[in-house]
Motif scaffolding. Sequence first.
Motif, PDB file in Angstrom:
ATOM      1  N   GLU A 131      38.925  55.088  34.930  1.00 48.70           N
ATOM      2  CA  GLU A 131      40.065  55.266  36.035  1.00 48.70           C
ATOM      3  C   GLU A 131      40.254  54.140  35.735  1.00 48.70           C
ATOM      4  N   ILE A 132      41.458  53.442  36.431  1.00 47.15           N
ATOM      5  CA  ILE A 132      42.276  52.577  36.867  1.00 47.15           C
ATOM      6  C   ILE A 132      41.607  51.917  38.172  1.00 47.15           C
ATOM      7  N   ILE A 133      40.969  50.656  37.970  1.00 48.71           N
ATOM      8  CA  ILE A 133      40.165  50.025  39.582  1.00 48.71           C
ATOM      9  C   ILE A 133      40.888  48.635  39.840  1.00 48.71           C
ATOM     10  N   GLU A 134      42.050  48.489  39.149  1.00 48.26           N
ATOM     11  CA  GLU A 134      42.289  47.127  39.274  1.00 48.26           C
ATOM     12  C   GLU A 134      43.742  47.392  38.841  1.00 48.26           C
ATOM     13  N   THR A 135      45.058  46.601  38.661  1.00 41.75           N
ATOM     14  CA  THR A 135      46.087  46.084  38.607  1.00 41.75           C
ATOM     15  C   THR A 135      46.209  45.263  39.467  1.00 41.75           C
ATOM     16  N   GLY A 136      47.700  43.923  38.855  1.00 39.94           N
ATOM     17  CA  GLY A 136      48.410  43.191  39.510  1.00 39.94           C
ATOM     18  C   GLY A 136      49.105  42.132  38.394  1.00 39.94           C
ATOM     19  N   SER A 137      49.498  41.465  38.867  1.00 38.59           N
ATOM     20  CA  SER A 137      50.142  40.068  37.566  1.00 38.59           C
ATOM     21  C   SER A 137      48.663  39.907  37.017  1.00 38.59           C
ATOM     22  N   THR A 138      49.126  38.635  36.014  1.00 43.28           N
ATOM     23  CA  THR A 138      47.692  38.004  35.412  1.00 43.28           C
ATOM     24  C   THR A 138      47.044  37.254  36.277  1.00 43.28           C
ATOM     25  N   ASP A 139      48.505  36.227  37.045  1.00 45.10           N
ATOM     26  CA  ASP A 139      47.422  35.858  37.759  1.00 45.10           C
ATOM     27  C   ASP A 139      47.111  36.085  38.917  1.00 45.10           C
ATOM     28  N   GLN A 140      47.487  37.251  39.496  1.00 43.09           N
ATOM     29  CA  GLN A 140      46.437  38.099  40.365  1.00 43.09           C
ATOM     30  C   GLN A 140      44.875  38.188  39.889  1.00 43.09           C
ATOM     31  N   ILE A 141      45.110  38.449  39.145  1.00 44.67           N
ATOM     32  CA  ILE A 141      43.878  39.498  38.264  1.00 44.67           C
ATOM     33  C   ILE A 141      42.919  38.289  38.267  1.00 44.67           C
ATOM     34  N   PHE A 142      43.161  37.175  37.683  1.00 43.98           N
ATOM     35  CA  PHE A 142      42.080  36.364  37.462  1.00 43.98           C
ATOM     36  C   PHE A 142      42.125  35.429  38.684  1.00 43.98           C
ATOM     37  N   ASP A 143      42.287  35.501  39.723  1.00 47.14           N
ATOM     38  CA  ASP A 143      42.108  34.668  40.622  1.00 47.14           C
ATOM     39  C   ASP A 143      42.264  35.560  41.955  1.00 47.14           C
ATOM     40  N   PRO A 144      41.016  35.356  43.148  1.00 44.72           N
ATOM     41  CA  PRO A 144      40.058  35.933  43.955  1.00 44.72           C
ATOM     42  C   PRO A 144      41.746  36.540  45.231  1.00 44.72           C
ATOM     43  N   ILE A 198      43.794  39.288  27.240  1.00 43.23           N
ATOM     44  CA  ILE A 198      44.794  39.444  27.374  1.00 43.23           C
ATOM     45  C   ILE A 198      45.441  38.499  28.196  1.00 43.23           C
ATOM     46  N   GLU A 199      44.702  37.432  28.497  1.00 42.60           N
ATOM     47  CA  GLU A 199      45.346  36.397  29.295  1.00 42.60           C
ATOM     48  C   GLU A 199      46.306  35.871  28.467  1.00 42.60           C
ATOM     49  N   ALA A 200      45.625  35.257  27.381  1.00 42.29           N
ATOM     50  CA  ALA A 200      46.992  34.710  26.438  1.00 42.29           C
ATOM     51  C   ALA A 200      48.177  35.330  25.954  1.00 42.29           C
ATOM     52  N   ILE A 201      48.394  36.134  26.203  1.00 44.64           N
ATOM     53  CA  ILE A 201      50.158  37.360  26.012  1.00 44.64           C
ATOM     54  C   ILE A 201      50.349  37.534  27.615  1.00 44.64           C
ATOM     55  N   CYS A 202      49.511  38.182  28.090  1.00 40.87           N
ATOM     56  CA  CYS A 202      50.340  39.655  29.499  1.00 40.87           C
ATOM     57  C   CYS A 202      50.590  39.515  30.876  1.00 40.87           C
ATOM     58  N   ASP A 203      52.123  40.319  31.092  1.00 36.30           N
ATOM     59  CA  ASP A 203      52.082  40.060  32.239  1.00 36.30           C
ATOM     60  C   ASP A 203      51.419  39.997  33.437  1.00 36.30           C
ATOM     61  N   ARG A 204      51.300  41.516  32.738  1.00 38.09           N
ATOM     62  CA  ARG A 204      50.799  42.735  34.170  1.00 38.09           C
ATOM     63  C   ARG A 204      48.683  42.938  33.261  1.00 38.09           C
ATOM     64  N   VAL A 205      47.639  43.099  34.013  1.00 33.31           N
ATOM     65  CA  VAL A 205      46.418  43.684  33.744  1.00 33.31           C
ATOM     66  C   VAL A 205      46.239  44.596  34.581  1.00 33.31           C
ATOM     67  N   ALA A 206      46.065  45.646  33.853  1.00 36.73           N
ATOM     68  CA  ALA A 206      44.902  46.544  34.268  1.00 36.73           C
ATOM     69  C   ALA A 206      43.897  47.068  33.966  1.00 36.73           C
ATOM     70  N   VAL A 207      42.646  47.216  33.947  1.00 39.09           N
ATOM     71  CA  VAL A 207      41.196  46.738  34.670  1.00 39.09           C
ATOM     72  C   VAL A 207      40.976  48.361  34.845  1.00 39.09           C
ATOM     73  N   MET A 208      39.724  49.154  33.816  1.00 44.30           N
ATOM     74  CA  MET A 208      39.952  50.387  33.177  1.00 44.30           C
ATOM     75  C   MET A 208      38.094  49.750  34.138  1.00 44.30           C
ATOM     76  N   TYR A 209      37.848  51.450  34.306  1.00 45.30           N
ATOM     77  CA  TYR A 209      36.483  51.585  33.700  1.00 45.30           C
ATOM     78  C   TYR A 209      36.205  52.916  34.062  1.00 45.30           C
ATOM     79  N   LEU A 210      35.184  53.806  33.242  1.00 46.04           N
ATOM     80  CA  LEU A 210      34.630  55.262  33.319  1.00 46.04           C
ATOM     81  C   LEU A 210      36.390  56.130  34.010  1.00 46.04           C
TER      82      LEU A 210
END
Lengths: 690, 318
Positions: free
Chosen positions: A586-599, A572-584
């Motif tokens: 539901e989406i539990i986190e979204t943000g730009s790729t940089d935001q997701i990979f940093d605290p 995902i990091e190789a291509i995406c601008d934005r990421v949504a993390v899904m669990y069961l």
Amino acid sequence: MSMETSTRRSDQETLLSVDSLDVKFEVADGNIHALRDVSLAVEKGETVGLAGESGSGKSTLALAIVQYLDANGWVDDGSITFEGEDLLSASKRELRSIRGNRIAHVAQNPSSSLNPSMTIGAQIRETIDLHQDIESDEEGTRRVHDVLEQVNLPNPAGIADRYPHELSGGQQQRALLAIGLSCNPDLLILDEPTTGLDVTTQAKFLDLVEDLKAEYDAGILLITHNLGVISEIADRVNILYAGEMLEKGPVEEVFTSPANPYTQALLATTPEIAKDKEVKPIPGRIPELDAIPNGCIFADRCEFATEECRTDDIEMASVDGERDHESRCLHWRDVVDNPIDVPAKQASDRTPGEPILSINHLQKYYDEGGFIKNLIGDHDPVKAVNDVSFDIHEGEAVGLVGESGCGKSTLGRTLLKLHTVTSGSIEYDGTDIDSLSKQELNEFRSSCQIIFQDPEASLNPNRTVRQILERPLKLFTDRAADERRTRAEELLNQVNLGSDVVDKKPHELSGGQQQRVAIARAFAADPSLIVLDEPVSSLDVSVQASILNLLEDLCEEYGTSYLLISHDLSVIEAICDRVAVMYLGEIIETGSTDQIFDPPYHPYTRALLSSIPTLDPYEEKSRIRLDGDVPDARNPPSGCSFNTRCPQKIGEVCETDDPDLEDGGGGHCIGCHLSEEEMSESLDATFDQG
Amino acid sequence: MNYLYLVKRTAIALLSIFIVVSVVFGVTTLLPGSAANIVLGTEATDAAIEQVNEDLGLDRPLPVQYVDFVGGVVTGDFGNSLISGQPVMEMVWPRLLRTLQLAAVAMLISVVAAIPLGIVAAAKRDTMVDHLVTSGSYVGLSIPSFVSATLLLLFLTTPPLDLFPKGGFVPLSDGVVPWLHHLLLPAIAMNTIILAYVLRQTRSSMVETLESDYIRTARLKGVAERNVLFKHGLRNGLLPTVTVLALNFGWMMGSVVIIEQIFAFPGIGELIVQAIDNRDLPVIQAGILVPTIAFIMANFAADIVYTLLDPRISLGDE
Ligand SMILES: Nc1ncnc2c1ncn2[C@@H]1O[C@H](COP(=O)(O)OP(=O)(O)OP(=O)(O)O)[C@@H](O)[C@H]1O
Ligand code: SF4
Ligand code: SF4
Ligand SMILES: [Mg+2]
């Protein structure tokens, strides 16, 4: 990863030694020389990695060791010695007492490698009965349960009574490993043990193998094309290419200063989180082995190749004698000094426009039960997608990540109207797609395409590539016949396929070529959105890199939006601008790729990130391992759906209150009760078990 | 889940039976020539015909007749023969039982001959044994049952090899040996194609099984070859054969008519031929329906056995 490997080696005994092995297979038009002059050693208590692209001979080597080559194959030359015994001259009876007992082979594909009509317990028990003295039935059963517990399967008694199809992929993998471990083998051969598992399950499996190694002092031969896995748990690594060993040595040395162009190229194909590098495919393909050219087998694909490379006999050269680091390359000194370039990541110059697809409170339930079922009992549907809202903007690549079974694919399909919607709305270009007329729906279908994980299954086997590409052109555009023909060729060109494939049918193409055709087909309709469901996870490393690059180029060229579904954050990091993390569901986190990979991280995202093996063998990471599997989607936990596995769970509030997705600034939304500081601070102190 | 499958499968069986019953009713009532004429001959007076129609209930509207017919099937009452006046079931039952004995012996031959041969061929794949068995099965497949019946009759029931009786039937109560003596030839004749077919089916599914990944797992566990075959191979490899056997039961029923004629075997096939000659409608109806229903039930049973053998099927629905 132990640093004292080199000192330890000398006082260790060699468990397995393969010397100058040649293996051939007889085929219709001659012989295939599948392994040539291959040597490999495994010491007691050591984990030896064996890596290389698909088709390089890894499984053949493993099967030669256990003397189980296919009927048309034979060892032509060389020797295989195991604990001083010559395996090549062992009798059938001797082999039977070695297999399963002193050498355990854990095959690729756990689902097909377990007998479907025997319970897991019976399959483990069989090995124990064959090779060990057990006094009573109870003792046998107890051993079965012990070994199931060792491989971390919950409720061993319950699992022992189950049939393979009643287990998840990760559980099947562990059950197969349990069979292998049941007699405490001296040598454990693991063939692609984690391929097909998602990152969290893979991480747990690797931990398990490390623990077992410490416990048993067994030697492990670990076969995988995933270099990260080797870097994580192996002591030494062997790089095999087209039947020849090209480099071998301690993991630390081979990964930090690779002395063979092939090793460097393999490392460059692997996407890595937060390393700011592009993936770089290896040009060309692994050669057919029916005729072996003179000189270096890698010459056609090598950046360093010179005239001599194609003519000289090339022997293994010692790079570091003391640590047994060797490379089969004429120019290895030059290669070490001037490694191949890995291009740095380019900031994408895409500027996302207006939202083209908006989904609001989308729900998709499976198996809602008929009238009768609901009447008889309280029947719970499978809540595959549960109240999901997000937008995809013009020219933007959105990644959707989560473990297997969390509802990613269902979401991707539902938003293209390939599934019916249970509730909620999907708006395309501002219009609810439920209110589209037939004509408009057709337009929607043409502008939103989907690419699946398994390209072969999604291409019509009876059509040629040309027909496959012309069909959407005919359906969705008003081009004339000759224009369609030129456009089809243009598309092939763009996905880097030659015009020699136009008249071929899908089964005549390699997996990577098939996926390129599927991509070309998706682009044929000039779509504004493409859903990519695990587009590279069935592909070999080098092919994976080239497809990722291709997707990125096409995205920029056409301004198409992507929804990229994957369980692997590095893809995902190789291509995406934005990421949504899904669990069961539901989406539990979204943000730009940089935001997701940093605290700050959502605890689940943090666990996913920490599960990805890195190529750097020195890196000491805090590893967070999630307990158990994803809960049943019929009965998701109350409150925060992650509370049953969350390592940072606060307490009761997590079980009663479902946290909202809250924007912590700049569009970075996290659904968790923790404070921003708690989600940012390092967990090493508490969670580092590495 | 298992339970749901059972319900579904039962519903399918019942539906098939219902359709067959309806089709047989439709075809036989629409057949030209009235039943009364068959009973009374073509010279009968109108009054007599009316009387007979009334007796047989043929003057009632079709739906009523249909309901009555279905009721008859359910209770096993097909009325009386138009010719002999005997209750039809009394004629059909003993003959069906004889035919079933014939079929059972034929089946048994498949099971005890074809399946082991198929297994041996698969285990000794590409050896002389395999080639012999496989080519033998090709020959078997290409001989229609009336040809094999004729050949068997010609060579085994006449001098010099006068080994078997030319035909007829001796009940089991007269001893197993004479019983089997009479049944063996028609059973083999009826069976050549099926035998060959079952053999090939067994061989190919065993070959496929023996090449599977889990067989490799078993061998690499150190399991001896015999156990690889019997413990890991058979159960998975024979699953498809169960279904094939059940389907073949239907096949055999098809060739029963011819075989019984050739061997003068007093079974249901012979009865149907006679009944058609005489236009004895109730007998024709029962003669067709009873074996067909038996066939549907056999398939049903095979599916259930399959479910019990294969743990995966219990999850197979939904
Ligand atoms: N046809 C179906 N009937 C019932 N349940 C289903 C069906 N398809 C999927 N599910 C369930 O829905 C949930 C989500 O499935 P989905 O395949 O969308 O997950 P995923 O995240 O894409 O998994 P993977 O990574 O393995 O592809 C799972 O619990 C799955 O078992
Ligand atoms: S020997 Fe030559 S072609 Fe082969 S890897 Fe070395 S530099 Fe490349
Ligand atoms: S809400 Fe609680 S359980 Fe859920 S992720 Fe946050 S801390 Fe963990
Ligand atoms: Mg999926």
